[in-house]
Design an enzyme around this catalytic site. Structure first.
Site, PDB file in Angstrom:
ATOM      1  N   LEU A  63       0.916  -1.226   0.043  1.00 53.72           N
ATOM      2  CA  LEU A  63       0.139   0.034   0.039  1.00 53.72           C
ATOM      3  C   LEU A  63       1.002   1.316  -0.021  1.00 53.72           C
ATOM      4  O   LEU A  63       2.085   1.188   0.525  1.00 53.72           O
ATOM      5  CB  LEU A  63      -0.852  -0.002   1.295  1.00 53.72           C
ATOM      6  CG  LEU A  63      -1.946  -1.014   1.368  1.00 53.72           C
ATOM      7  CD1 LEU A  63      -2.758  -0.966   2.527  1.00 53.72           C
ATOM      8  CD2 LEU A  63      -3.182  -1.101   0.368  1.00 53.72           C
ATOM      9  N   ASP A  64       0.573   2.362  -0.582  1.00 56.05           N
ATOM     10  CA  ASP A  64       1.485   3.318  -0.629  1.00 56.05           C
ATOM     11  C   ASP A  64       1.498   4.033   0.816  1.00 56.05           C
ATOM     12  O   ASP A  64       0.785   3.626   1.615  1.00 56.05           O
ATOM     13  CB  ASP A  64       0.744   4.450  -1.515  1.00 56.05           C
ATOM     14  CG  ASP A  64       0.690   4.155  -3.108  1.00 56.05           C
ATOM     15  OD1 ASP A  64       1.196   3.283  -3.459  1.00 56.05           O
ATOM     16  OD2 ASP A  64      -0.212   4.678  -3.681  1.00 56.05           O
TER      17      ASP A  64
END
Ligand code: URA
Length: 245
Positions: free
Chosen positions: A106-107
């Site tokens: 996930l960023d």
């Protein structure tokens, strides 16, 4: 990991550090095997039967760990980084077993469901491009998302690198100055959700993953908290990713 395992190897597997660090732990007389303080790393143990304690804490043998983390913004989906905190920094020491890694990324600014495991083959199956594991995201978008844009996102959009996304499911929850959406995608290209919205001229201002396959973010997990998956969740996840013959 079979029976008749070296004690130092077992402790390293259970997250007590490198073999060298484990050696120090033993030398410091902090390890108790079946009630006796031991210092020899080469002792052979049966991890499923022998009782091992470190600093009076039971070390329960488990080969594979599966953790659900409610990732907060500000943490990298990595195991180590020289500059930024990683999701592993959020895992309590007794769950931080060797080879524990996030399944996918996930960023840094994305929140929500992140699975971590040391079960490499399972992670591999979940991430394989043809696995088509659905991932559902809640997102806030700057501006009004129109039904026409919704239809384009659902049909598949052309990303900035020329890739056309697979069909997706898009639900508009609210539409106004800021719109809220649920988006389910069946692939995991780099920054995919943000780039999909860009492709229709929109900016994602908040992104949270709500589910992955049949695993749903536990609403009882506060941001930054993690918990082991339940037996049922592990069973479902394994059934989901069983290799197709
Ligand atoms: N899509 C994104 O753009 N970012 C994420 O973190 C996950 C999916």
């Amino acid at each position: 990991m079979g029976k008749g395992q070296r004690l130092d190897k077992f402790l390293a597997h259970m997250g007590f550090g490198t073999r060298r660090e484990v050696k120090t732990l033993l030398r410091q007389r902090r390890v108790v095997l079946n009630g006796q303080r031991v210092t020899a790393g080469e002792l052979k143990i049966d991890p499923e039967r022998d009782q091992v304690k470190v600093d009076d804490r039971n070390v329960k043998y488990q080969e594979f760990y599966y953790l659900m983390l409610n990732k907060p913004a500000g943490y990298l989906s990595a195991t180590k980084d020289r500059f930024a905190p990683t999701v592993l920094d959020l895992i309590p020491a007794d769950l931080r077993v060797r080879d524990l890694s996030p399944v996918g990324r996930l960023d840094k600014d994305t929140e929500g469901l992140l699975l971590l495991t040391n079960d490499g083959p399972l992670a591999h199956r979940l991430l394989a491009p043809n696995s088509r594991v659905p991932k559902t995201y809640f997102l806030r978008v700057d501006g009004k998302v129109t039904p026409a844009e919704q239809a384009v996102l659902a049909a598949g959009v052309l990303l900035d690198d020329g890739y056309r996304t697979l069909p997706a499911e898009v639900h508009i929850l609210t539409s106004g100055e800021v719109s809220e959406l649920l988006l389910t995608i069946y692939e995991g290209k780099f920054h995919q959700v943000k780039r999909m919205l860009h492709a229709v001229g929109k900016e994602v201002i908040y992104l949270q993953r709500r589910s992955m396959g049949n695993l749903t973010l536990d609403p009882g997990l506060a941001s930054g908290e993690c918990r082991p998956l339940t037996e049922e969740e592990i069973k479902c996840l394994k059934a989901w990713t069983r290799p197709v013959r």
